[in-house]
Design a protein around this motif. Structure first.
Motif, PDB file in Angstrom:
ATOM      1  N   UNK A  77       0.809  -1.226   0.000  1.00 33.99           N
ATOM      2  CA  UNK A  77       0.000   0.000   0.000  1.00 33.99           C
ATOM      3  C   UNK A  77       0.843   1.277   0.000  1.00 33.99           C
ATOM      4  N   UNK A  78       2.119   1.185   0.437  1.00 30.96           N
ATOM      5  CA  UNK A  78       2.953   2.391   0.458  1.00 30.96           C
ATOM      6  C   UNK A  78       3.822   2.522  -0.804  1.00 30.96           C
ATOM      7  N   UNK A  79       3.540   1.707  -1.814  1.00 32.79           N
ATOM      8  CA  UNK A  79       4.273   1.820  -3.078  1.00 32.79           C
ATOM      9  C   UNK A  79       4.014   3.209  -3.667  1.00 32.79           C
ATOM     10  N   UNK A  80       5.094   3.946  -3.917  1.00 30.55           N
ATOM     11  CA  UNK A  80       4.950   5.272  -4.531  1.00 30.55           C
ATOM     12  C   UNK A  80       4.392   6.338  -3.586  1.00 30.55           C
ATOM     13  N   UNK A  81       4.268   6.008  -2.285  1.00 28.16           N
ATOM     14  CA  UNK A  81       3.748   6.974  -1.312  1.00 28.16           C
ATOM     15  C   UNK A  81       4.898   7.383  -0.384  1.00 28.16           C
ATOM     16  N   UNK A  82       5.394   8.611  -0.524  1.00 28.93           N
ATOM     17  CA  UNK A  82       6.512   9.063   0.308  1.00 28.93           C
ATOM     18  C   UNK A  82       5.958   9.809   1.521  1.00 28.93           C
ATOM     19  N   UNK A  83       5.807   9.101   2.642  1.00 25.59           N
ATOM     20  CA  UNK A  83       5.191   9.711   3.827  1.00 25.59           C
ATOM     21  C   UNK A  83       6.167  10.597   4.595  1.00 25.59           C
ATOM     22  N   UNK A  84       7.458  10.338   4.406  1.00 21.53           N
ATOM     23  CA  UNK A  84       8.510  11.125   5.078  1.00 21.53           C
ATOM     24  C   UNK A  84       8.337  11.153   6.598  1.00 21.53           C
ATOM     25  N   UNK A  85       7.977  10.032   7.158  1.00 25.33           N
ATOM     26  CA  UNK A  85       7.866   9.903   8.627  1.00 25.33           C
ATOM     27  C   UNK A  85       9.258   9.559   9.174  1.00 25.33           C
ATOM     28  N   UNK A  86       9.742  10.301  10.175  1.00 28.06           N
ATOM     29  CA  UNK A  86      11.062   9.962  10.723  1.00 28.06           C
ATOM     30  C   UNK A  86      11.041   8.607  11.440  1.00 28.06           C
ATOM     31  N   UNK A  87      12.138   7.865  11.322  1.00 21.07           N
ATOM     32  CA  UNK A  87      12.213   6.515  11.878  1.00 21.07           C
ATOM     33  C   UNK A  87      13.370   6.429  12.871  1.00 21.07           C
ATOM     34  N   UNK A  88      13.081   5.844  14.003  1.00 15.56           N
ATOM     35  CA  UNK A  88      14.090   5.637  15.042  1.00 15.56           C
ATOM     36  C   UNK A  88      14.130   4.157  15.402  1.00 15.56           C
ATOM     37  N   UNK A  89      15.243   3.741  16.009  1.00 14.01           N
ATOM     38  CA  UNK A  89      15.284   2.419  16.634  1.00 14.01           C
ATOM     39  C   UNK A  89      15.112   2.628  18.130  1.00 14.01           C
ATOM     40  N   UNK A  90      14.417   1.727  18.776  1.00 13.68           N
ATOM     41  CA  UNK A  90      14.101   1.899  20.199  1.00 13.68           C
ATOM     42  C   UNK A  90      15.360   2.021  21.066  1.00 13.68           C
ATOM     43  N   UNK A  91      16.491   1.495  20.581  1.00 14.89           N
ATOM     44  CA  UNK A  91      17.712   1.547  21.385  1.00 14.89           C
ATOM     45  C   UNK A  91      18.575   2.784  21.085  1.00 14.89           C
ATOM     46  N   UNK A  92      18.132   3.649  20.183  1.00 11.91           N
ATOM     47  CA  UNK A  92      18.891   4.880  19.927  1.00 11.91           C
ATOM     48  C   UNK A  92      18.727   5.836  21.114  1.00 11.91           C
ATOM     49  N   UNK A  93      19.777   6.621  21.416  1.00 15.36           N
ATOM     50  CA  UNK A  93      19.699   7.523  22.573  1.00 15.36           C
ATOM     51  C   UNK A  93      18.513   8.491  22.506  1.00 15.36           C
ATOM     52  N   UNK A  94      18.134   8.941  21.295  1.00 18.40           N
ATOM     53  CA  UNK A  94      16.990   9.859  21.174  1.00 18.40           C
ATOM     54  C   UNK A  94      15.732   9.245  21.781  1.00 18.40           C
ATOM     55  N   UNK A  95      15.642   7.921  21.724  1.00 21.83           N
ATOM     56  CA  UNK A  95      14.473   7.236  22.282  1.00 21.83           C
ATOM     57  C   UNK A  95      14.718   6.880  23.744  1.00 21.83           C
ATOM     58  N   UNK A  96      15.843   6.234  24.026  1.00 28.44           N
ATOM     59  CA  UNK A  96      16.054   5.710  25.382  1.00 28.44           C
ATOM     60  C   UNK A  96      16.116   6.824  26.429  1.00 28.44           C
ATOM     61  N   UNK A  97      16.566   8.028  26.031  1.00 25.95           N
ATOM     62  CA  UNK A  97      16.649   9.105  27.036  1.00 25.95           C
ATOM     63  C   UNK A  97      15.259   9.521  27.529  1.00 25.95           C
ATOM     64  N   UNK A  98      14.232   9.202  26.739  1.00 25.96           N
ATOM     65  CA  UNK A  98      12.871   9.535  27.173  1.00 25.96           C
ATOM     66  C   UNK A  98      12.243   8.423  28.015  1.00 25.96           C
ATOM     67  N   UNK A  99      12.902   7.245  28.048  1.00 21.75           N
ATOM     68  CA  UNK A  99      12.297   6.100  28.755  1.00 21.75           C
ATOM     69  C   UNK A  99      12.734   6.136  30.219  1.00 21.75           C
TER      70      UNK A  99
END
Lengths: 109, 41, 482
Positions: A50-72
Motif C-alpha cells: 500500500x505504500x508503493x509510490x507513497x513518500x510519507x517522510x515519517x522519521x524513523x528511530x530504533x528503540x535503542x537509539x539515545x533519542x528514544x532511550x533518554x525519554x524512557x
C-alpha cells in the motif's frame, strides 16, 4: 514490511498527518531496518504494498537509539531494554537511520 | 524531532517486540497510536 | 530444598527427521501463491530458480538435519552452502532421510482416503524408483488429469509433465478447498512417513505404540470446526499404530516442546508406556522468502516439507532422557520481552535445578537456517537467540561481556533447519543431542522454543516452553513396567 502494516501506517498518516508521526523500530539486525526506513519515508521499495509510490517522510528511530532511550524512565529501561542493548548492535542501524532522518530535515528546508 | 509526535511501534519477535516498545514509550509520556510485532519465520 | 533436584526422567528412545523435496509445490506456498495471482509471469522466474533433488540432498544444511553432518562440521563448511555441495551426500541419514518429489506424491496418494489425489498412471509406471504400493491409489489417464485440472483441481507437476492432481473435498466449504486439503494431507503424509521410519529404525512394531501426539500446525476441520484437529490419530493410523490413541498439542512454533512434555507426563503418570510425538511439514511456508532469494540470484531454498517423529518411553540407565521436572512454561503474566522470555525459559528451569546458565553444555533454540532468512532481512535467528542467553549470563555476572562470542560459539550452533515453523524449534537438534549425550561429548542440553501467538490475532502474548535433557542415572523401576 508486510502489507498489512503498511496499510495501517497509511491510514494513520491520513488520520493524524504524517508530520505528527514517528516510527520506532525494534529490529534485531540492520538489513531489515533499511527496508523499513525506506518504506515509511520514500515508499515501499518492492512497489507491491500500500505504500508503493507513497513518500510519507515519517522519521524513523530504533528503540535503542539515545533519542528514544533518554525519554524512557530508568526502571523501564533497565527492566525491558538492558538485555536487548547487549544483544543488538544498534550502531550500524543508527547510521542508516540518522542518514534517513537528515535527508528528511534537509528536504523540508 | 521525536518530541510531541505520536508513535507507531513496529517491533520484531527476535529483536524488541512491539508491546515492549510501546510500554517503554508510554512510560516516557508518548502516545503510541499503533504497535505491532513482525515475525519473519 | 525443593524436590526439583531429584530428577524425574523420561527416556527419549529415538528421533527421525524427513525432508520431502517438493520444488513444484513451492507455487502453492502462501507467499508464492499470492504473488502469482498478481504477477503470473513470475512463474517462469520461480521455475528457473528451483533446485534439483540431487542439489537438495547435497545441501550441507539438509545433511546436518538428517544427521550425516554434525552442527560442528557444518560450521566448518564453506558458505554459501548452496554453492558448495557436499560430495557423495546420501539421501539416507543417521536419523533421517530426504524424499524426492515423486515419492512424496505417492506418500500423499497413499495417505488419501477421500479420492482427493489422482496420479497419472503413465507417470507412475515410468518412475525410476520401484513402485510396490499400487494399493488404493486413484490412477487416471493424462487426459482425465488435464480435465480435472481444467475444472479446478490443483496440478501436481513433475518436471514438464503432470504427475497427478488434487481435487477439492467439497463444492462449497471454504475449509475443504483443494489448497487447504493439500496442506493438511501433506502434513499427514510427511508425519506418517517420519513415524514409520522411526519405527523401522528402532525395530519396533507400530502396534506397540500407545499414544501419538501431533504438534503439526495445520488447521484440520470443516466449516463447523475449523482447526478441530486430531491429525495425530490420522497420522497414527497411516503409520499402522492401530493400538494407539492420539491428540494434537499446538502452540505455534513452541508446539513440539509442549508435545514432548505432555507425552512425558502421560508416561510418568503411568497412563501410557510410550508416546510418539510427531509433526508434518508446512506447505504454507514453502517459498515464504522466495522473492529475496530471486533478488539475490539464489536458488529458492524453501522447497522442502520437514517432518519428525520422536519416541518417548521409560528411562534407561545412561541413556538420554527428558528431565520432566525441569520443564518451564511461559506464563500469561510473564513479560514477552526477550529478557522476560530468557528469564522464564532458561534461567528459571536452571535455577530450579540449582544450575547456572553456564552449566549447560549446549542450548537448542530455534535453529532456522540463516542462509534462508538473512537475504530477506530477517537476520540470523539462532545467533540472536544465543546472544540473548549470553547477555543474560553477563547481566547475572556469570560471564564477562567479552566472553559473549565464546558462549555463542561453544554453547550454541549455526542454524540448519528449514523455515518450517514448528520444526526448527529446538527439536531439530534432538538427534544430534542424543548422539552427543550417548558419546559423552555433552552432559546436558537445554531445549527452548518460542511461539508467536500474536499472529493469530487472539492475544498479544508470546509463548514458550523449555526443558533439560541429560542421561538417566538409572532405569525405571516403575509401576508401569512392573
Amino acid at each position: 514490511m508486510n502489507f498489512e502494516n503498511q496499510g495501517v501506517i497509511k491510514r494513520l498518516a491520513d488520520q493524524y498527518g504524517p508530520e505528527n508521526l514517528a516510527v520506532v523500530l525494534g529490529n534485531g539486525e540492520t538489513s531489515g531496518v533499511e527496508v523499513f526506513a525506506e518504506t515509511v519515508t520514500e515508499g515501499d521499495p518492492s512497489y507491491a504494498g500500500p505504500l508503493a509510490g507513497v513518500a510519507l517522510k515519517i522519521p524513523v528511530y530504533h528503540v535503542l537509539e539515545p533519542e528514544v532511550t533518554e525519554s524512557v524512565p530508568e526502571n523501564l529501561r533497565q527492566e525491558k531494554l538492558e538485555l536487548s542493548s547487549l544483544v543488538i548492535d544498534v550502531e550500524p542501524m543508527r547510521q542508516v537511520l540518522q542518514a534517513s532522518r537528515e535527508k528528511l530535515s534537509t528536504a523540508r528546508l | 524531532m521525536l518530541k510531541g509526535k505520536k508513535v507507531i511501534a513496529i517491533g520484531e519477535r527476535d529483536g524488541v517486540p512491539g508491546p515492549v516498545i510501546a510500554e517503554c514509550l508510554e512510560g516516557g509520556g508518548f502516545e503510541v497510536v499503533f504497535q505491532v510485532t513482525e515475525c519473519f519465520v | 530444598m525443593s524436590n526439583f533436584a531429584r530428577p524425574v526422567h523420561i527416556g527419549i528412545d529415538g528421533v527421525f527427521y524427513s525432508l520431502a523435496h517438493v520444488p513444484q509445490l513451492v507455487r502453492f506456498g502462501s507467499k508464492p501463491a499470492r504473488e502469482l495471482v498478481d504477477r503470473p509471469s513470475l512463474q517462469d522466474e520461480l521455475n528457473g530458480s528451483l533446485r534439483s533433488f540431487t542439489d537438495a540432498v547435497a545441501y550441507a544444511a539438509h545433511q546436518t538435519f538428517i544427521g550425516n553432518l554434525t552442527p560442528e562440521a557444518l560450521r566448518a563448511c564453506k558458505a554459501p552452502w548452496f554453492e558448495n555441495s557436499i560430495e557423495g551426500a546420501s539421501e539416507k541419514g543417521r536419523f533421517g532421510d530426504l524424499v524426492d518429489q515423486g515419492s512424496f506424491y505417492r506418500l500423499l496418494a497413499q495417505a488419501d482416503q477421500f479420492n482427493l489425489v489422482s496420479l497419472d498412471q503413465q507417470w507412475l509406471a515410468g518412475l525410476s524408483r520401484g513402485v510396490s504400493d499400487g494399493q488404493r491409489l486413484q490412477l487416471r489417464t493424462s487426459d482425465q488429469i488435464a480435465a480435472l485440472i481444467q475444472k479446478g483441481a490443483l496440478p501436481l507437476g513433475s518436471g514438464k509433465r503432470m504427475a497427478g492432481c488434487f481435487e477439492p473435498g467439497h463444492a462449497e466449504d471454504v475449509n475443504l478447498t483443494a489448497d487447504i486439503l493439500l496442506e493438511n494431507l501433506a502434513a499427514k503424509a510427511t508425519a506418517a512417513h517420519a513415524l514409520s521410519s522411526l519405527m523401522a529404525s528402532l525395530q519396533m512394531a507400530p502396534m506397540d505404540v500407545d499414544y501419538v501426539i501431533s504438534c503439526s500446525e495445520e488447521a484440520v476441520g470443516d466449516r463447523y470446526n475449523r482447526g478441530g484437529g486430531n491429525l495425530a490419530k490420522a497420522i497414527a493410523e497411516q503409520a499402522g499404530c492401530m493400538n494407539a490413541a492420539g491428540t494434537d498439542v499446538k502452540s505455534f512454533c513452541a508446539g513440539p516442546m509442549y508435545a514432548m512434555v505432555h507425552g512425558a507426563s502421560l508416561i510418568q503418570s503411568g497412563l501410557c508406556r510410550n508416546v510418539a510425538v510427531v509433526a508434518g511439514g508446512s506447505l504454507a511456508k514453502l517459498g515464504m522468502k522466495f522473492q529475496s532469494h530471486l533478488e539475490k540470484r539464489m536458488p529458492i531454498l524453501e522447497d522442502v516439507l520437514a517432518s519428525f517423529a520422536v519416541l518417548l518411553g521409560p528411562p534407561k540407565k545412561n541413556q538420554p532422557c527428558l528431565r520432566l521436572n525441569s520443564a518451564s512454561f511461559h506464563r500469561v503474566g510473564a513479560a514477552s520481552s526477550p529478557q522476560g522470555m530468557a528469564e522464564g525459559l532458561a534461567e528459571a528451569p536452571l535455577k530450579k535445578l540449582g544450575m547456572k546458565l553456564t552449566d549447560v553444555d549446549r542450548y537448542a533454540v530455534e535453529l532456522h537456517n540463516p542462509e534462508i532468512t538473512v537475504p530477506s532481512g530477517s537476520g540470523d535467528v539462532p545467533r540472536t537467540n544465543y546472544r540473548t542467553l549470553a547477555a543474560l549470563a553477563v547481566m547475572r555476572g556469570q560471564l564477562k561481556k567479552d566472553q559473549m562470542e565464546d558462549f555463542v560459539r561453544d554453547r550454541g550452533m549455526v542454524g540448519y533447519a528449514p523455515t518450517q515453523g514448528h520444526i526448527p524449534s529446538a527439536v531439530s537438534y534432538l538427534g544430534h543431542a542424543l548422539d552427543a549425550l550417548r558419546a559423552g561429548r555433552i552432559k546436558n542440553s537445554l531445549f527452548i522454543s518460542k511461539g508467536s501467538l500474536f499472529l493469530g490475532k487472539m492475544t498479544q502474548l508470546s509463548d514458550g516452553c523449555s526443558f533439560l535433557i541429560e542421561n538417566a542415572e538409572e532405569s525405571w523401576r516403575s509401576n508401569v513396567e512392573g
